[in-house]
Design a protein around this motif. Structure first.
Motif, PDB file in Angstrom:
ATOM      1  N   UNK A   1      -4.303   3.369   1.787  1.00 56.05           N
ATOM      2  CA  UNK A   1      -4.262   1.911   1.903  1.00 56.05           C
ATOM      3  C   UNK A   1      -4.353   1.224   0.537  1.00 56.05           C
ATOM      4  N   UNK A   2      -4.493   2.001  -0.534  1.00 56.87           N
ATOM      5  CA  UNK A   2      -4.558   1.448  -1.885  1.00 56.87           C
ATOM      6  C   UNK A   2      -3.227   0.816  -2.255  1.00 56.87           C
ATOM      7  N   UNK A   3      -3.298  -0.318  -2.943  1.00 53.03           N
ATOM      8  CA  UNK A   3      -2.098  -1.051  -3.345  1.00 53.03           C
ATOM      9  C   UNK A   3      -1.469  -0.409  -4.578  1.00 53.03           C
ATOM     10  N   UNK A   4      -0.147  -0.390  -4.598  1.00 54.52           N
ATOM     11  CA  UNK A   4       0.604   0.237  -5.691  1.00 54.52           C
ATOM     12  C   UNK A   4       0.272  -0.392  -7.042  1.00 54.52           C
ATOM     13  N   UNK A   5       0.122  -1.706  -7.101  1.00 53.46           N
ATOM     14  CA  UNK A   5      -0.175  -2.385  -8.366  1.00 53.46           C
ATOM     15  C   UNK A   5      -1.493  -1.927  -8.976  1.00 53.46           C
TER      16      UNK A   5
ATOM     17  N   UNK B   1       0.848  -1.193   0.000  1.00 56.46           N
ATOM     18  CA  UNK B   1       0.000   0.000   0.000  1.00 56.46           C
ATOM     19  C   UNK B   1       0.885   1.245   0.000  1.00 56.46           C
ATOM     20  N   UNK B   2       0.287   2.376  -0.330  1.00 55.58           N
ATOM     21  CA  UNK B   2       1.030   3.641  -0.255  1.00 55.58           C
ATOM     22  C   UNK B   2       1.551   3.868   1.165  1.00 55.58           C
ATOM     23  N   UNK B   3       0.735   3.537   2.162  1.00 59.07           N
ATOM     24  CA  UNK B   3       1.170   3.680   3.561  1.00 59.07           C
ATOM     25  C   UNK B   3       2.410   2.837   3.847  1.00 59.07           C
ATOM     26  N   UNK B   4       2.416   1.602   3.358  1.00 63.17           N
ATOM     27  CA  UNK B   4       3.563   0.714   3.601  1.00 63.17           C
ATOM     28  C   UNK B   4       4.831   1.247   2.937  1.00 63.17           C
ATOM     29  N   UNK B   5       4.692   1.726   1.712  1.00 66.01           N
ATOM     30  CA  UNK B   5       5.842   2.288   0.998  1.00 66.01           C
ATOM     31  C   UNK B   5       6.344   3.532   1.720  1.00 66.01           C
TER      32      UNK B   5
END
Length: 86
Positions: free
Chosen positions: A58-62, A30-34
């Motif tokens: 929380x949206x995934x980069x892919x 997710x953007x948060x994780x990155x």
């Protein structure tokens, strides 16, 4: 070449967080994780890639890459650039 860069960072005692973004940024993140991994704001990542601010961090980069037409390499380059500015 990458060996020498990593070797220099280790030998020089560089304390700043250094990640190989190719390994560290994945489409399943997710953007948060990155943002957390690279100590940057998810809002700045969105701004850099022209992703609307209303999109969840929380949206995934892919999924975002497919939806907004950037590549994983462009995402990694943006993260590297933003991390260096930090």
């Amino acid at each position: 070449n990458l060996f020498y860069i990593n070797y220099f960072i280790i030998i020089s005692g560089e304390k700043k967080h250094h990640h190989n973004t190719e390994e560290a940024v994945k489409g399943s993140m997710s953007l948060n994780e990155i943002a957390e991994k690279f100590n940057i704001s998810p809002e700045i990542i969105k701004q850099e890639l022209n992703i609307p601010n209303s999109i969840s961090n929380n949206s995934k980069a892919g999924r975002l890459k497919r939806q907004y037409g950037f590549t994983m390499d462009e995402l990694r380059e943006a993260v590297e650039k933003l991390n260096k500015q930090n």
